[in-house]
Scaffold this motif. Structure first.
Motif, short mmCIF file in Angstrom:
data_model
loop_
_atom_site.label_atom_id
_atom_site.label_comp_id
_atom_site.label_asym_id
_atom_site.label_seq_id
_atom_site.Cartn_x
_atom_site.Cartn_y
_atom_site.Cartn_z
N LEU A 1 8.81 -9.35 15.56
CA LEU A 1 8.17 -10.02 15.40
C LEU A 1 8.73 -9.84 13.49
CD1 LEU A 1 5.99 -13.03 14.52
CD2 LEU A 1 4.33 -10.69 13.75
N PHE A 2 9.10 -8.40 13.03
CA PHE A 2 9.33 -8.90 11.75
C PHE A 2 11.45 -8.22 11.40
CE2 PHE A 2 11.64 -5.15 9.32
CZ PHE A 2 11.17 -5.17 7.67
N CYS A 3 11.67 -8.34 12.47
CA CYS A 3 13.23 -8.97 12.64
C CYS A 3 13.06 -10.65 12.65
CB CYS A 3 13.70 -8.44 14.04
SG CYS A 3 14.05 -7.31 13.95
N ALA A 4 12.08 -11.49 13.57
CA ALA A 4 12.16 -12.74 12.97
C ALA A 4 12.09 -13.40 11.99
CB ALA A 4 11.07 -13.22 14.36
N VAL A 5 11.18 -12.20 10.54
CA VAL A 5 10.95 -13.15 9.12
C VAL A 5 12.56 -12.84 9.13
CG1 VAL A 5 9.69 -12.60 7.52
CG2 VAL A 5 8.26 -11.99 9.18
N PHE A 6 13.05 -12.16 8.82
CA PHE A 6 14.60 -12.06 8.20
C PHE A 6 15.33 -13.14 8.93
CE2 PHE A 6 12.97 -7.89 7.17
CZ PHE A 6 13.59 -7.60 6.05
N VAL A 7 15.37 -13.89 9.84
CA VAL A 7 15.97 -14.38 10.46
C VAL A 7 15.55 -15.26 10.27
CG1 VAL A 7 16.58 -15.84 12.57
CG2 VAL A 7 16.09 -13.26 13.14
N CYS A 8 14.27 -15.81 10.16
CA CYS A 8 14.20 -16.95 8.65
C CYS A 8 14.79 -16.51 7.87
CB CYS A 8 12.67 -16.67 8.87
SG CYS A 8 11.69 -17.20 10.54
N TRP A 9 14.64 -15.72 6.56
CA TRP A 9 15.27 -15.66 5.41
C TRP A 9 16.28 -16.12 5.66
CZ3 TRP A 9 18.98 -11.90 4.80
CH2 TRP A 9 19.43 -11.72 4.07
N SER A 10 17.08 -15.81 6.75
CA SER A 10 18.91 -16.20 6.92
C SER A 10 19.21 -17.18 6.42
CB SER A 10 19.65 -14.92 7.72
OG SER A 10 18.90 -15.29 9.30
N ARG A 11 18.30 -17.74 7.66
CA ARG A 11 18.29 -19.71 7.75
C ARG A 11 17.94 -19.80 6.12
NH1 ARG A 11 21.41 -20.65 10.70
NH2 ARG A 11 21.07 -22.05 11.55
N MET A 12 17.67 -19.62 5.51
CA MET A 12 17.34 -19.90 4.14
C MET A 12 18.43 -19.78 3.23
SD MET A 12 13.21 -20.32 3.08
CE MET A 12 13.55 -18.74 3.93
N ALA A 13 18.91 -18.41 3.38
CA ALA A 13 19.89 -17.21 2.43
C ALA A 13 21.82 -18.32 2.61
CB ALA A 13 20.10 -16.33 2.34
N LEU A 14 21.62 -19.23 3.90
CA LEU A 14 22.35 -19.53 4.02
C LEU A 14 22.79 -21.03 3.83
CD1 LEU A 14 23.31 -17.74 7.50
CD2 LEU A 14 24.63 -16.90 5.68
N GLY A 15 21.84 -21.34 3.35
CA GLY A 15 22.07 -22.61 2.78
C GLY A 15 21.55 -23.79 3.87
N ARG A 16 21.17 -23.49 5.46
CA ARG A 16 21.19 -24.02 6.80
C ARG A 16 19.48 -24.86 6.56
NH1 ARG A 16 25.05 -20.65 9.02
NH2 ARG A 16 26.88 -20.49 7.89
N HIS A 17 18.74 -24.41 6.11
CA HIS A 17 17.52 -25.17 6.25
C HIS A 17 16.44 -24.94 4.10
CE1 HIS A 17 17.48 -25.65 10.44
NE2 HIS A 17 18.29 -24.47 10.84
N TYR A 18 15.45 -25.49 4.98
CA TYR A 18 14.62 -25.83 3.30
C TYR A 18 13.58 -25.30 4.39
CZ TYR A 18 17.03 -29.64 0.70
OH TYR A 18 17.86 -30.69 0.53
N PHE A 19 12.77 -25.18 3.20
CA PHE A 19 11.00 -23.46 3.27
C PHE A 19 10.40 -24.18 4.52
CE2 PHE A 19 7.25 -22.32 2.33
CZ PHE A 19 7.76 -20.73 2.61
N SER A 20 10.35 -25.77 4.37
CA SER A 20 9.64 -26.47 5.31
C SER A 20 10.07 -26.44 6.84
CB SER A 20 9.62 -27.63 4.39
OG SER A 20 10.47 -28.83 4.72
N ASP A 21 11.03 -26.85 6.60
CA ASP A 21 12.39 -25.93 8.00
C ASP A 21 11.66 -24.98 9.03
OD1 ASP A 21 13.81 -28.81 7.45
OD2 ASP A 21 15.29 -27.82 6.73
N ILE A 22 11.74 -24.12 8.23
CA ILE A 22 11.04 -22.78 8.41
C ILE A 22 10.01 -22.47 8.68
CG2 ILE A 22 11.21 -20.36 7.95
CD1 ILE A 22 14.26 -21.36 8.41
N ILE A 23 9.20 -23.29 8.08
CA ILE A 23 7.70 -23.74 8.13
C ILE A 23 7.44 -23.92 10.07
CG2 ILE A 23 5.23 -24.08 7.61
CD1 ILE A 23 6.34 -21.50 6.35
N ALA A 24 8.02 -25.22 10.08
CA ALA A 24 7.45 -26.07 11.01
C ALA A 24 8.11 -25.57 12.33
CB ALA A 24 8.33 -27.42 11.12
N GLY A 25 9.49 -24.69 12.73
CA GLY A 25 9.94 -23.81 13.57
C GLY A 25 9.22 -22.90 13.55
N GLY A 26 9.27 -21.83 13.14
CA GLY A 26 8.38 -21.16 13.17
C GLY A 26 6.96 -21.05 13.28
#
Length: 280
Positions: free
Chosen positions: A224-249
């Motif tokens: 779960l701790f690692c999954a949070v960093f996966v979510c961060w990485s998608r925003m850091a790379l510009g692949r997703h918006y915050f709402s995309d991450i929240i919806a999928g997560g």
């Protein structure tokens, strides 16, 4: 009887035993996977009264709230190429995907359970794989139909791939700094740049982690701790918006919990039955 014939006979018996073990293992995989899928589907249809409407409502409210911060968080989390943290985000993002992350992890957990003859660990591995797979399929269906452009989507590249410039079916009337597309839902377009909402990485990584929170809690919380960093990485790379991450997560997290809940309920029931039989 000659030594060679005895050796051939013993080798034949070993081959037969190994084939039988392998057949039994495949039968276990099939039967448990089937019972788990049908069991979770039955739970979903019946619904747990306190959470029947609560979980979808929490999901909608969370996505709606996150939507308000999309543009602010996009600028805050985005990391330019050439930076060490951009390189780190790429590696985390790669291993946080379903084929590279969940599949080998599930196989590893299953083999560990097989080696030490722990049925519960093997069941946890199957639940981990199935929950992430189902969450990923749901997300893929949703983003194919909705067609929200990724923050990194480019008009020129879209024209090259599609031969035309798409227009939004539902427009949010906003665009992030440096963006090419107006944010919104563009419908079905068979290209990855319109697979923004929800995030597949967030869904599968969260489902992988939450499915193990009850059966293997230490590993579950670590993932779960690692999954949070996966979510961060998608925003850091510009692949997703915050709402995309929240919806999928959130979708992945709830899916994993459903599989985890059904597994542990069945395990506890089986343990109670075996204790009663011992007493009798």
């Amino acid at each position: 009887m000659s030594p060679n014939s005895e050796r051939c006979r013993s080798d034949g018996k070993n081959i037969f035993r190994n084939k039988l073990k392998m057949k039994n293992e495949f039968v276990f995989l099939y039967e448990f996977s089937k019972s788990l899928l049908f069991g979770v589907w039955g739970d979903f249809k019946e619904g747990i009264k306190p959470s029947r409407m609560t979980l979808p409502l929490i999901w909608l409210l969370s996505v709606g709230l996150a939507f308000q911060f999309d543009m602010t968080f996009y600028s805050f989390f985005l990391i330019k190429e050439g930076n060490f943290f951009h390189f780190l985000a790429e590696k985390i993002s790669y291993w946080g995907d379903f084929p590279q992350g969940t599949v080998p992890l599930s196989i590893g957990i299953y083999l560990f359970g097989l080696l030490f003859k722990k049925e519960r660990i093997k069941e946890a591995a199957i639940g981990c794989f199935l929950s992430a797979f189902i969450a990923g399929c749901l997300v893929d269906l949703g983003r194919d139909v909705l067609g929200r452009p990724r923050p990194s989507a480019d008009v020129k590249e879209a024209f090259k791939q599609l031969g035309y410039i798409p227009t939004p079916i539902v427009s949010f009337h906003r665009i992030h700094p440096g963006g090419s597309f107006v944010d919104g839902f563009y419908g079905i377009h068979w290209t990855a740049m319109f697979h923004g909402f929800p995030s597949g990485h967030a869904a599968t990584s969260m489902a992988t982690a939450s499915s193990l929170l009850r059966s293997l809690p230490f590993l579950g919380y670590l993932l779960l701790f690692c999954a949070v960093f996966v979510c961060w990485s998608r925003m850091a790379l510009g692949r997703h918006y915050f709402s995309d991450i929240i919806a999928g997560g959130f979708l992945g997290f709830f899916a994993g919990l459903m599989f985890s809940r059904f597994q542990n309920r069945n395990i506890s029931t089986a343990l109670q039955k075996s204790k009663q039989e011992v007493k009798k």
